[in-house]
Design a protein around this motif. Structure first.
Motif, PDB file in Angstrom:
ATOM      1  N   ALA A   5       0.805  -1.221   0.000  1.00 59.18           N
ATOM      2  CA  ALA A   5       0.000   0.000   0.000  1.00 59.18           C
ATOM      3  C   ALA A   5       0.836   1.268   0.000  1.00 59.18           C
ATOM      4  CB  ALA A   5      -0.937   0.003   1.208  1.00 59.18           C
ATOM      5  N   THR A   6       2.121   1.164   0.352  1.00 59.80           N
ATOM      6  CA  THR A   6       2.960   2.364   0.411  1.00 59.80           C
ATOM      7  C   THR A   6       3.915   2.480  -0.777  1.00 59.80           C
ATOM      8  OG1 THR A   6       4.666   1.283   1.745  1.00 59.80           O
ATOM      9  CG2 THR A   6       2.843   2.337   2.929  1.00 59.80           C
ATOM     10  N   LEU A   7       3.897   1.499  -1.679  1.00 64.29           N
ATOM     11  CA  LEU A   7       4.748   1.592  -2.869  1.00 64.29           C
ATOM     12  C   LEU A   7       4.252   2.714  -3.778  1.00 64.29           C
ATOM     13  CD1 LEU A   7       5.355  -2.100  -4.003  1.00 64.29           C
ATOM     14  CD2 LEU A   7       7.051  -0.504  -3.114  1.00 64.29           C
ATOM     15  N   ALA A 302      -5.290  -6.751  -6.054  1.00 65.97           N
ATOM     16  CA  ALA A 302      -3.990  -6.491  -5.426  1.00 65.97           C
ATOM     17  C   ALA A 302      -3.255  -7.754  -5.033  1.00 65.97           C
ATOM     18  CB  ALA A 302      -4.175  -5.590  -4.206  1.00 65.97           C
ATOM     19  N   ASP A 303      -3.975  -8.877  -4.971  1.00 67.36           N
ATOM     20  CA  ASP A 303      -3.342 -10.160  -4.652  1.00 67.36           C
ATOM     21  C   ASP A 303      -2.925 -10.928  -5.901  1.00 67.36           C
ATOM     22  OD1 ASP A 303      -3.563  -9.922  -1.843  1.00 67.36           O
ATOM     23  OD2 ASP A 303      -5.687 -10.441  -1.966  1.00 67.36           O
ATOM     24  N   GLY A 304      -3.181 -10.353  -7.057  1.00 67.47           N
ATOM     25  CA  GLY A 304      -2.784 -11.003  -8.298  1.00 67.47           C
ATOM     26  C   GLY A 304      -3.813 -11.941  -8.877  1.00 67.47           C
ATOM     27  N   VAL A 305      -5.040 -11.907  -8.383  1.00 68.05           N
ATOM     28  CA  VAL A 305      -6.108 -12.756  -8.904  1.00 68.05           C
ATOM     29  C   VAL A 305      -6.823 -12.009 -10.031  1.00 68.05           C
ATOM     30  CG1 VAL A 305      -8.258 -13.973  -8.375  1.00 68.05           C
ATOM     31  CG2 VAL A 305      -6.426 -13.838  -6.660  1.00 68.05           C
ATOM     32  N   PRO A 306      -6.888 -12.580 -11.240  1.00 68.49           N
ATOM     33  CA  PRO A 306      -7.536 -11.871 -12.350  1.00 68.49           C
ATOM     34  C   PRO A 306      -8.991 -11.523 -12.037  1.00 68.49           C
ATOM     35  CG  PRO A 306      -6.251 -13.718 -13.185  1.00 68.49           C
ATOM     36  CD  PRO A 306      -6.262 -13.853 -11.689  1.00 68.49           C
ATOM     37  N   ILE A 307      -9.367 -10.298 -12.394  1.00 69.16           N
ATOM     38  CA  ILE A 307     -10.747  -9.849 -12.259  1.00 69.16           C
ATOM     39  C   ILE A 307     -11.454 -10.204 -13.567  1.00 69.16           C
ATOM     40  CG2 ILE A 307     -12.259  -7.860 -11.909  1.00 69.16           C
ATOM     41  CD1 ILE A 307      -9.916  -6.504 -10.440  1.00 69.16           C
ATOM     42  N   PRO A 308     -12.572 -10.928 -13.511  1.00 71.74           N
ATOM     43  CA  PRO A 308     -13.185 -11.462 -14.734  1.00 71.74           C
ATOM     44  C   PRO A 308     -13.374 -10.425 -15.831  1.00 71.74           C
ATOM     45  CG  PRO A 308     -14.275 -12.371 -12.814  1.00 71.74           C
ATOM     46  CD  PRO A 308     -13.314 -11.325 -12.300  1.00 71.74           C
ATOM     47  N   ASP A 339      -7.443   2.611  -4.754  1.00 74.42           N
ATOM     48  CA  ASP A 339      -7.349   1.157  -4.726  1.00 74.42           C
ATOM     49  C   ASP A 339      -6.206   0.685  -5.636  1.00 74.42           C
ATOM     50  OD1 ASP A 339      -9.414   0.910  -2.969  1.00 74.42           O
ATOM     51  OD2 ASP A 339     -10.901   0.220  -4.436  1.00 74.42           O
ATOM     52  N   LEU A 340      -5.614  -0.425  -5.265  1.00 72.64           N
ATOM     53  CA  LEU A 340      -4.508  -0.982  -6.038  1.00 72.64           C
ATOM     54  C   LEU A 340      -4.976  -2.147  -6.903  1.00 72.64           C
ATOM     55  CD1 LEU A 340      -1.728  -1.062  -3.286  1.00 72.64           C
ATOM     56  CD2 LEU A 340      -1.988   0.622  -5.123  1.00 72.64           C
ATOM     57  N   ILE A 341      -4.452  -2.203  -8.107  1.00 70.94           N
ATOM     58  CA  ILE A 341      -4.648  -3.348  -8.981  1.00 70.94           C
ATOM     59  C   ILE A 341      -3.289  -3.758  -9.541  1.00 70.94           C
ATOM     60  CG2 ILE A 341      -7.017  -2.739  -9.605  1.00 70.94           C
ATOM     61  CD1 ILE A 341      -5.880  -1.688 -12.266  1.00 70.94           C
ATOM     62  N   ARG A 342      -3.225  -4.953 -10.118  1.00 67.50           N
ATOM     63  CA  ARG A 342      -2.006  -5.428 -10.770  1.00 67.50           C
ATOM     64  C   ARG A 342      -2.336  -5.820 -12.201  1.00 67.50           C
ATOM     65  NH1 ARG A 342       0.122  -9.799  -6.514  1.00 67.50           N
ATOM     66  NH2 ARG A 342       1.530 -10.312  -8.240  1.00 67.50           N
ATOM     67  N   ILE A 343      -1.429  -5.512 -13.109  1.00 63.53           N
ATOM     68  CA  ILE A 343      -1.653  -5.751 -14.529  1.00 63.53           C
ATOM     69  C   ILE A 343      -0.611  -6.724 -15.052  1.00 63.53           C
ATOM     70  CG2 ILE A 343      -1.857  -4.672 -16.797  1.00 63.53           C
ATOM     71  CD1 ILE A 343      -2.233  -2.020 -14.900  1.00 63.53           C
ATOM     72  N   LEU A 344      -1.071  -7.817 -15.630  1.00 62.32           N
ATOM     73  CA  LEU A 344      -0.168  -8.791 -16.238  1.00 62.32           C
ATOM     74  C   LEU A 344       0.192  -8.322 -17.646  1.00 62.32           C
ATOM     75  CD1 LEU A 344      -1.899 -12.133 -15.158  1.00 62.32           C
ATOM     76  CD2 LEU A 344      -0.075 -10.867 -14.000  1.00 62.32           C
ATOM     77  N   PRO A 345       1.459  -8.446 -18.040  1.00 60.68           N
ATOM     78  CA  PRO A 345       1.922  -7.852 -19.303  1.00 60.68           C
ATOM     79  C   PRO A 345       1.686  -8.727 -20.519  1.00 60.68           C
ATOM     80  CG  PRO A 345       3.765  -8.852 -18.175  1.00 60.68           C
ATOM     81  CD  PRO A 345       2.568  -9.019 -17.258  1.00 60.68           C
ATOM     82  N   CYS A 365       3.111 -11.770   2.831  1.00 57.95           N
ATOM     83  CA  CYS A 365       3.032 -10.561   3.658  1.00 57.95           C
ATOM     84  C   CYS A 365       2.612  -9.334   2.858  1.00 57.95           C
ATOM     85  CB  CYS A 365       4.348 -10.302   4.375  1.00 57.95           C
ATOM     86  SG  CYS A 365       5.734  -9.955   3.288  1.00 57.95           S
ATOM     87  N   ARG A 366       2.379  -9.505   1.552  1.00 60.91           N
ATOM     88  CA  ARG A 366       1.910  -8.426   0.672  1.00 60.91           C
ATOM     89  C   ARG A 366       2.812  -7.204   0.793  1.00 60.91           C
ATOM     90  NH1 ARG A 366      -3.225  -6.368   1.060  1.00 60.91           N
ATOM     91  NH2 ARG A 366      -3.662  -6.503  -1.166  1.00 60.91           N
ATOM     92  N   ALA A 367       4.098  -7.450   0.639  1.00 56.92           N
ATOM     93  CA  ALA A 367       5.076  -6.374   0.759  1.00 56.92           C
ATOM     94  C   ALA A 367       6.252  -6.641  -0.167  1.00 56.92           C
ATOM     95  CB  ALA A 367       5.553  -6.245   2.199  1.00 56.92           C
ATOM     96  N   ALA A 368       6.968  -5.570  -0.504  1.00 56.80           N
ATOM     97  CA  ALA A 368       8.203  -5.691  -1.273  1.00 56.80           C
ATOM     98  C   ALA A 368       9.357  -5.878  -0.292  1.00 56.80           C
ATOM     99  CB  ALA A 368       8.425  -4.459  -2.122  1.00 56.80           C
ATOM    100  N   THR A 369      10.107  -6.939  -0.485  1.00 64.04           N
ATOM    101  CA  THR A 369      11.189  -7.264   0.449  1.00 64.04           C
ATOM    102  C   THR A 369      12.560  -6.841  -0.060  1.00 64.04           C
ATOM    103  OG1 THR A 369      11.364  -9.466  -0.527  1.00 64.04           O
ATOM    104  CG2 THR A 369       9.887  -9.212   1.371  1.00 64.04           C
ATOM    105  N   ALA A 370      12.650  -6.481  -1.327  1.00 68.82           N
ATOM    106  CA  ALA A 370      13.926  -6.050  -1.898  1.00 68.82           C
ATOM    107  C   ALA A 370      13.656  -5.281  -3.183  1.00 68.82           C
ATOM    108  CB  ALA A 370      14.827  -7.254  -2.177  1.00 68.82           C
TER     109      ALA A 370
END
Length: 378
Positions: A5-7, A302-308, A339-345, A365-370
């Motif tokens: 959420a903070t990225l 935001a979890d990477g599950v495609p929205i229909p 709200d956050l979404i993710r887009i597959l390329p 943990c839904r976070a960037a670790t590196a």
């Protein structure tokens, strides 16, 4: 650790676990059958990603730019195939890299290019190994396998100063396949074209040691690699919607996505506006000619599950317009500003090229670790 959420968005997310699974799948298809996997690093342009994928016991790589070759050499990867036809203005730079200790191999597909390489080889006192590119499926560059006279003329020009290492080909036509049978067909064309050309050279007295083929689809669908010494492939590292569209991978194997924020909701226009335009997603529309057009990318939560049936249907420089497919009964999702979404390329290489770094994403943990840097340039 940076919570999702903070990225700052748009951001390029990388699922390391998927990369590792994809690499294991390719190794099983190629390395486990006794053939060298010469990973194409143009897909990731990242030392960190490459180390996940490349066999540490034989770190052989394929590059598409001399900058890639130089950077990976500086990080200890010395067995390098520059798999784009060399031009005269790049030859001194290539020989400088070889003088530093790189086992750099070049490729040509014309007599003129062969003469240029041979002349530079004499000037540098370095009989550089060179492969001749073969056009095995009419896709792009190269000499057709049946053009024996052209092939031998190129080889004769090369030996004026360089060494004829062998042949290479790329079955780019496999990207047009629409079934497993068609993928196997392209794999056969690729293999047979390379072997035919290699045999022409051997029969003419050339002692060649490289018969190089490669594309992710054909590497994974080849029935065997008899007569082949190495396979070049790269997009398997991440996979993408084009690969999913031709049946090479599943959506759940795609390892990168673009994190984006909703900046406007416009139900009257049937769309949601996000902060990822073509500067974040690229203009690649590789799925446009496939049975399922994914627009500029497939939208996930935001979890990477495609929205229909939700895609980025249009893109400006910094705006993406998210809509439900025209023929779909699915409603526009109830998203809000922020709200956050993710887009597959569509094309992992092209989307990756729009970003300076990967945010290594931890799913649990839904976070960037590196943060793993990418590089650009030629």
């Amino acid at each position: 650790m940076t919570p999702l959420a903070t990225l700052q968005t748009p951001a390029l997310l990388l699922d390391v676990q998927r990369v590792e699974r994809n690499a294991a799948r390719m190794r099983a298809a190629v390395t486990d059958r006794g053939v060298l996997l010469r990973t194409h690093v143009k897909t990731s342009k990242s030392i960190d990603v490459a180390r996940l994928v490349i066999d540490p016991e034989r770190p052989a790589i394929t590059v598409s730019t001399l900058r890639e070759a130089e950077i990976f050499f500086d990080h200890g990867m010395h067995d390098i195939f520059y798999a784009v036809g060399i031009t005269p203005n790049k030859l001194d730079r290539a020989f400088d890299l070889r003088a530093r200790g790189a086992a750099l191999m070049l490729v040509v597909d014309t007599v003129d290019a062969a003469h240029a390489v041979a002349s530079a080889a004499r000037r540098h006192g370095d009989a550089v190994p060179v492969t001749i590119e073969i056009d095995s499926d009419g896709h792009r560059a190269g000499v057709r396998p049946d053009q024996k006279d052209v092939l031998l003329a190129i080889a004769a020009a090369l030996v004026e100063g360089a060494r004829v290492a062998g042949v290479m080909t790329h079955a780019g036509g496999s990207y047009n396949a629409r079934s497993d049978d068609e993928l196997r067909h392209y794999a056969r064309l690729e293999r047979e074209g390379a072997i035919t050309a290699a045999n022409h050279l051997r029969q003419a007295g050339y002692d060649i040691d490289t018969v190089s083929i490669g594309s992710t689809p054909t590497a994974l669908f080849a029935e065997h690699f008899k007569g082949i010494t190495e396979v070049r492939a790269g997009v398997f590292t991440f996979f993408d919607l084009v690969m999913a569209g031709i049946g090479v991978c599943g959506i759940d194997e795609i390892a990168i996505s673009v994190l984006s924020s909703v900046i406007a909701v416009q139900p009257d226009k049937g769309q949601i506006v996000i902060d990822a335009g073509w500067m974040a997603l690229s203009r690649d529309r590789g799925t446009a000619a496939q049975p399922v057009d994914q627009g500029y990318g497939l939208v996930c939560d935001a979890d990477g599950v495609p929205i229909p049936d939700l895609i980025v249907a249009a893109a400006n420089q910094e705006h993406g317009l998210v809509r439900v497919r025209d023929d779909s009964p699915c409603p526009l999702p109830d998203l809000k500003i922020g709200d956050l979404i993710r887009i597959l390329p569509n094309h992992a290489c092209a989307t990756g090229a729009q970003h300076d770094a990967y945010q290594v994403f931890d799913v649990e943990c839904r976070a960037a670790t590196a943060v793993w840097p990418r590089f650009h340039g030629w």
